[in-house]
Scaffold this active site. Structure first.
Site, PDB file in Angstrom:
ATOM      1  CD  GLU A  19      -2.655   1.122   2.645  1.00 54.80           C
ATOM      2  OE1 GLU A  19      -3.757   1.686   2.658  1.00 54.80           O
ATOM      3  OE2 GLU A  19      -2.189   0.520   3.638  1.00 54.80           O
ATOM      4  CE  LYS A  90      -7.274   1.548   3.831  1.00 58.57           C
ATOM      5  NZ  LYS A  90      -5.988   1.986   4.449  1.00 58.57           N
ATOM      6  CB  CYS A 125      -4.249  -1.436   5.022  1.00 59.86           C
ATOM      7  SG  CYS A 125      -3.113  -1.332   6.431  1.00 59.86           S
TER       8      CYS A 125
END
Length: 253
Positions: A19, A90, A125
């Site tokens: 990321e 995200k 994440c």
């Protein structure tokens, strides 16, 4: 992580980066400066790297400047010809000891992407702490979850536990690449990992920067679900109807 490093792995079917590797997740003051559109210079360089290597490239994520001017933490998936097959903004932005929620906007779409290496569902994440995201992707036919992360070393035990849980409960492969080293005063945990549809860790890296290699077969997802058909006993659904209708998340105001 440059073009040459991707090209060096031309024997692979899929290459995965962590990321925000180019900006640094915890370098919040650099988000605005490094933001670019999906056809910006970094994205073009990654496209060229995928095409030169002839690999599917999950390019981790970049700070994307959307057409509306807002910034997103966006994962990019390129095909072996360099074409951008899919991008994922995200959905779950991290607020604990982080400025991500203040600087970026949430994504609003979840869908899997059909590729020659299986139907892939992308996540990033903090998404790992929200199992419903992975179930929506599974309902859209995802056979393999690919996760890019900048997960801190202080909570690396959570990282491994959640990856195994997401694989086991969805009976799907999880391929997860985590950043290593120090960013903005935070030590990142490394320990990239491949988990099979039975929740078993196939291979795992250590805490330092390394190249982790793993073999996976997306057919294993269907085999696991047929051998132990837990999905047929579900009583609570995501409300989607599988591949024909992608499911959207709640957009950022």
């Amino acid at each position: 992580m440059g073009r040459d490093q991707v090209v060096a792995h031309r024997a692979a079917d899929l290459v995965v980066l962590p990321e925000l590797w180019a900006t640094g997740y915890f370098r919040f003051d650099d988000y605005e400066r490094t933001a670019e559109p999906l056809d910006g210079p970094l994205a073009r360089s990654l496209s060229e790297a995928a095409g030169s290597a002839g690999v599917h490239l999950h390019a981790g994520s970049i700070i994307e400047r959307g057409p509306d001017g807002r910034l997103y933490n966006t994962s990019l998936l390129f095909g072996p010809d360099g074409a951008l097959l899919h991008h994922y903004r995200k959905v779950h932005l991290f607020g604990h000891d982080s400025r991500e929620t203040a600087l970026l906007s949430h994504g609003d779409e979840l869908r899997a992407c059909a590729t020659a290496v299986g139907r892939l569902g992308l996540a990033a994440c903090y998404d790992l702490r929200f199992p419903e995201l992975f179930r929506v992707l599974a309902d859209d036919g995802a056979e393999v979850f690919v996760v890019a992360a900048a997960w801190p070393a202080a909570r690396i035990a959570h990282w491994r536990l959640l990856l195994q849980a997401r694989a086991l409960e969805n009976q799907a492969w999880v391929l997860a690449c985590n950043a290593a080293g120090r960013q903005g005063g935070t030590e990142l945990g490394g320990h990239s990992v491949a988990v099979d549809p039975w929740g078993r860790v196939v291979t795992e890296a250590g805490a330092s920067a390394t190249v982790l290699e793993a073999e996976f077969d997306p057919v294993g997802t269907a085999q696991a679900r047929a051998a132990f058909p837990a999905f047929t006993d579900r009583r609570i659904t995501t409300g989607g109807d599988g591949r024909d209708r992608p499911t959207s998340a709640q957009p950022h105001p």
